[in-house]
Structures are given as structure tokens and as C-alpha cells.
Enzyme design. Structure first.
Site, PDB file in Angstrom:
ATOM      1  N   HIS A  67     -31.469 -17.400  89.158  1.00  0.00           N
ATOM      2  CA  HIS A  67     -30.009 -17.491  89.095  1.00  0.00           C
ATOM      3  C   HIS A  67     -29.391 -16.106  88.922  1.00  0.00           C
ATOM      4  CE1 HIS A  67     -26.162 -19.467  87.714  1.00  0.00           C
ATOM      5  NE2 HIS A  67     -26.031 -18.262  87.181  1.00  0.00           N
ATOM      6  N   GLU A  68     -29.912 -15.358  87.963  1.00  0.00           N
ATOM      7  CA  GLU A  68     -29.372 -14.022  87.700  1.00  0.00           C
ATOM      8  C   GLU A  68     -29.661 -13.066  88.857  1.00  0.00           C
ATOM      9  OE1 GLU A  68     -27.258 -13.859  85.378  1.00  0.00           O
ATOM     10  OE2 GLU A  68     -27.856 -15.785  84.536  1.00  0.00           O
ATOM     11  N   HIS A  71     -27.006 -13.407  91.519  1.00  0.00           N
ATOM     12  CA  HIS A  71     -25.841 -12.560  91.205  1.00  0.00           C
ATOM     13  C   HIS A  71     -26.132 -11.108  91.596  1.00  0.00           C
ATOM     14  CE1 HIS A  71     -23.531 -15.539  89.035  1.00  0.00           C
ATOM     15  NE2 HIS A  71     -24.495 -15.758  88.164  1.00  0.00           N
TER      16      HIS A  71
END
Length: 158
Positions: A67-68, A71
Site C-alpha cells: 500500500h505504501e 503511494h
């Protein structure tokens, strides 16, 4: 596991899932409780919740890392890197990252109890509040009647 092992783990996941290197810093943050991880747009660093790792293990934390990294890579490619962007949602689904992390059991225990009750003088509707407020500034949502503030006695409540 320490920060150096996390760094290597994030670098491996980045190459395997995204085909791109992670060239910044990854570290654990032992204070993160409400979120599984954070990506910093200025420094491009990533922080991962230590509590998520100890509570749910490597499999769930790898989803948080993905998820990170979504980004991270989208931001560096100057594409939509925020949760609401289609680019982010598409990439997250492709790599198998998680949109939300699991709630920590300690976070649920620390919830603050209701301390105040507002009672409408006309229709007797009750509103529970955690913070004290001035009832003169508000009116009942049902009948527009005046509200009266009562303090709840937490010692007798279970």
C-alpha cells in the site's frame, strides 16, 4: 525484526511487485496505532506500524508495505498517488495491497466513554457526548427545543 531488515524487505517487495527499486528509507514506528503505515511526500520515506507487525504478522504487514509503495511509486511517477485517485486504486489491486489495515485490539480498549448527556426540554430526546459543550449554542435536532446538559457519573456506570 529491526529497521535494517524492514528496509531490505521493502526493497525486495518493491522490486518483486512493482519492478522498480525503493531508494529511500523504511523504518518501524512504534507509536503508530490508528494506521498501518505512512508515506512522506517530502522525504519519500515510509513508516510501518510495529504494533501491526507484532499483532498480525508478516503477511498482513507485507500488504501494508505494498500500500505504501503504491503511494511512493505513483508519487515519483507524478501520477495520482492519493487514496481517491484511480491510478492508486488500480495499482493497489494489481499488486495485492490492502486498502485498510486491521484494527489493533489496544485501540478499541482506549476508547473514551461518554461523559455528558444533552436532554431536550420539549421532546426529551437524549444526545450523548464525550466533550463538554455549551447547550445555549445548540438546539434539539428533532423539535428545535432547548437542551440541558447533564454530567454522567462514570463511577457507577459499567
Amino acid at each position: 525484526m529491526d529497521d535494517q531488515e524492514l528496509q531490505q524487505w521493502v526493497e525486495r517487495v518493491s522490486l518483486a511487485s512493482f519492478g522498480r527499486p525503493f531508494q529511500h528509507r523504511a523504518r518501524f514506528n512504534r507509536r503508530l496505532r490508528a494506521t498501518g503505515g505512512r508515506y512522506f511526500t517530502r522525504s519519500h520515506d515510509i513508516e510501518i506500524s510495529w504494533q501491526q507487525y507484532t499483532e498480525y504478522g508478516a503477511e498482513d504487514v507485507e500488504k501494508i508495505i505494498k500500500h505504501e509503495l503504491c503511494h511512493y511509486h505513483l508519487h515519483l511517477l507524478k501520477k495520482g498517488y492519493q487514496h481517491r485517485d484511480a491510478d492508486f486504486k488500480t495499482l493497489l489491486a494489481q499488486v495485492g495491497g490492502t486498502r485498510f489495515c486491521k484494527a489493533l485490539p489496544t485501540a478499541a480498549k482506549r476508547r473514551e466513554p461518554y461523559r455528558y448527556k444533552l436532554v431536550c426540554s420539549s421532546c426529551r430526546t437524549e444526545y450523548l457526548r464525550k466533550r463538554k459543550l455549551d447547550p445555549r449554542k445548540y438546539a434539539c435536532g428533532k423539535c428545535r427545543g432547548k437542551l440541558k446538559l447533564h454530567t454522567l457519573d462514570l463511577a457507577h456506570k459499567s
